[in-house]
Write an enzyme that holds these catalytic residues in place. Structure first.
Site, short mmCIF file in Angstrom:
data_model
loop_
_atom_site.label_atom_id
_atom_site.label_comp_id
_atom_site.label_asym_id
_atom_site.label_seq_id
_atom_site.Cartn_x
_atom_site.Cartn_y
_atom_site.Cartn_z
N CYS A 111 6.93 -6.59 6.69
CA CYS A 111 8.14 -6.08 7.32
C CYS A 111 8.68 -7.16 8.24
CB CYS A 111 7.82 -4.82 8.13
SG CYS A 111 9.29 -4.04 8.84
N GLU A 118 0.81 -1.22 0.00
CA GLU A 118 0.00 0.00 0.00
C GLU A 118 0.84 1.26 0.00
OE1 GLU A 118 -2.02 -1.34 3.90
OE2 GLU A 118 -1.93 0.83 4.00
N CYS A 133 -0.08 3.04 7.67
CA CYS A 133 0.30 2.06 6.66
C CYS A 133 0.26 0.65 7.24
CB CYS A 133 1.69 2.36 6.14
SG CYS A 133 1.59 3.39 4.70
N CYS A 154 7.81 -4.16 15.41
CA CYS A 154 7.47 -3.03 16.27
C CYS A 154 6.03 -3.21 16.74
CB CYS A 154 7.66 -1.71 15.52
SG CYS A 154 9.34 -1.56 14.87
N CYS A 193 3.64 8.65 0.54
CA CYS A 193 4.20 7.75 1.56
C CYS A 193 4.30 6.37 0.91
CB CYS A 193 3.26 7.75 2.76
SG CYS A 193 3.77 6.67 4.05
N CYS A 221 2.95 -1.19 15.36
CA CYS A 221 2.84 -1.00 13.92
C CYS A 221 2.00 -2.10 13.28
CB CYS A 221 4.25 -0.99 13.30
SG CYS A 221 4.21 -0.80 11.51
N1 SAH Z 1 10.43 0.98 9.17
C1 SAH Z 1 10.56 2.39 9.01
C2 SAH Z 1 9.52 3.03 8.12
C3 SAH Z 1 8.09 2.59 8.26
S1 SAH Z 1 7.21 3.14 9.71
C4 SAH Z 1 10.62 3.05 10.38
O1 SAH Z 1 10.48 2.35 11.39
O2 SAH Z 1 10.84 4.26 10.46
C5 SAH Z 1 7.08 4.88 9.49
C6 SAH Z 1 6.78 5.65 10.78
O3 SAH Z 1 5.46 5.35 11.23
C7 SAH Z 1 7.72 5.29 11.90
O4 SAH Z 1 8.18 6.45 12.55
C8 SAH Z 1 6.84 4.48 12.84
O5 SAH Z 1 7.33 4.57 14.16
C9 SAH Z 1 5.48 5.11 12.63
N2 SAH Z 1 4.34 4.28 12.98
C10 SAH Z 1 4.19 2.95 12.84
N3 SAH Z 1 2.98 2.54 13.28
C11 SAH Z 1 2.34 3.65 13.71
C12 SAH Z 1 1.05 3.89 14.29
N4 SAH Z 1 0.17 2.91 14.49
N5 SAH Z 1 0.73 5.16 14.61
C13 SAH Z 1 1.59 6.18 14.37
N6 SAH Z 1 2.80 6.00 13.84
C14 SAH Z 1 3.19 4.77 13.51
#
Ligand code: SAH
Length: 368
Positions: free
Chosen positions: A127, A107, A350, A131, A120, A134
């Site tokens: 992935c 996406e 995302c 995390c 974006c 996420c």
């Molecule tokens: N893997 C990379 C890029 C993808 S995540 C990274 O970790 O930076 C992009 C951003 O979205 C990151 O800063 C992550 O911490 C944040 N993110 C992920 N899930 C989220 C959520 N549910 N709400 C807000 N931010 C989120």
């Protein structure tokens, strides 16, 4: 007989055809030459690929008919199709689900903030990191995207927007960890820095990483025009280990040191991204520690209110709590932005469309 494990397929070749956006501009020149065409044809071709965003070789009317026919037999312009799109009625954020040639889905999100727009984009299908907050981590990691697939996403979004790249930024903030797909992401950024129709500088491209120190330093040494954002998300190693277990073998000191190296090499300030999770990483003490980390590296801070997934297990802060956090932080770090959640009515974080697409009963697309 060689076992299949040893056969390396060239990912830029799909069903015997070369996916042109997988080639660097230099490789494109060589490729054109192997077809018996003069090298300058590659510039015309690159303009159709990245500037005029042709949907078909037939549109390339400044190329000889015979060459267009060869291209049709030997090359691919793009390797995916749109499955669905959702538009937020609140702020116009648009979220797309694309199907790749092998059936995998990714996406991308098009976010509007007043006059500016951010693409974006995803760098991986799923992935491999886990995390906790996420949504992408809820599905299984499938594979890296090729440079061509990444550029397909960006070209698609550019075409959707229909106004060129004026006031448009690109963020590697979609699905995946871009530094775990290092080669393709770097190749895609090189094209974005130089291809006709893009020629984007470092202010316009941001790579967001969970923090892999060696690769952050390698990236700094590439000399790309690209800004870096580090997803810090915690102010103590113990909390970061809980929230981002897959990258917990690196201490905060190590990742911050790598971010500082990137800032020195690139001459650009690095952003620390911080997703605020109520009761987890959002105390007054966290705010002060975050401010001190930012001050030591002259980092910018981007606070990200948690975007609650459907079964997230975390909570966002209230507006009052967010303001209190900012009040504690400001004396240490005045360079602060808050990323307002985009497309709340379409769950624009995302990974959410993607994980839904993995369930057997696919929901019909909402919106356009
Ligand atoms: N893997 C990379 C890029 C993808 S995540 C990274 O970790 O930076 C992009 C951003 O979205 C990151 O800063 C992550 O911490 C944040 N993110 C992920 N899930 C989220 C959520 N549910 N709400 C807000 N931010 C989120």
């Amino acid at each position: 007989m060689e076992s299949p494990m040893h056969i390396h397929e060239d990912p830029s070749i799909i069903n015997g055809k070369t996916h042109l956006r997988c080639l660097s501009l230099f490789e494109l020149e060589n490729w054109v030459e192997t077809l018996g065409e003069p090298r300058y044809r590659s510039r015309q071709l690159a303009s159709w690929l990245y500037e005029k965003l042709a949907g078909d070789f037939a549109e390339m009317t400044d190329l000889p008919l015979g060459f267009r026919e060869t291209l049709r037999d030997r090359a691919l312009l793009s390797s995916f199709r749109q499955v669905s799109a959702q538009t937020s009625k609140i702020d116009g954020t648009k979220k797309y689900l694309f199907e790749l040639h092998d059936g995998n889905c990714i996406e991308s999100v098009l976010m509007r903030h007043e006059a500016r727009i951010t693409f974006c984009v995803s760098s991986q299908v799923g992935c491999p990191l886990d995390c906790r907050f996420c949504q992408t981590s809820k599905g299984r990691f499938r594979r890296n995207l090729t440079a061509g697939e990444i550029l397909d996403e960006i070209c698609w979004l550019k075409k959707e927007r229909g106004e060129g790249m004026e006031k448009a930024n690109i963020g590697f903030m979609g699905m995946g960890e871009p530094l775990l797909n290092y080669r393709s992401v770097v190749a895609a950024i090189r094209v974005l820095n130089t291809a006709p129709g893009f020629e984007l500088g470092s202010k316009r491209i941001t790579l967001s990483t969970s923090g892999l120190p060696r690769r952050m330093k390698n990236l700094a040494d590439e000399g790309l025009k690209c800004s870096l954002a580090l997803s810090l998300n915690a102010t103590t190693d113990a909390k970061r280990r809980e929230l981002m277990p897959a990258v917990s073998r690196y201490t905060i000191a190590e990742v911050v040191d790598a971010a500082r190296y990137y800032a020195e090499k690139s001459g650009r300030r690095v952003t620390l991204e911080y997703v605020l999770l109520r009761g987890e990483n959002s105390s007054a003490e966290d705010a002060r520690r975050l401010g001190k980390i930012a001050r030591r590296g002259a980092f910018k801070i981007n606070l990200i209110p948690y975007n609650p997934a459907r079964e997230g297990g975390f909570e966002a802060q209230s507006e009052g709590e967010l303001q209190a956090f900012i009040r504690e932080l400001l004396p240490y770090s005045p360079t602060l932005t808050v990323r307002r959640s985009k497309g709340p009515d379409i769950f624009a974080a995302c990974g959410q469309l993607w994980t839904e697409s993995l369930t057997p009963q696919k929901k019909p697309a909402e919106g356009t």
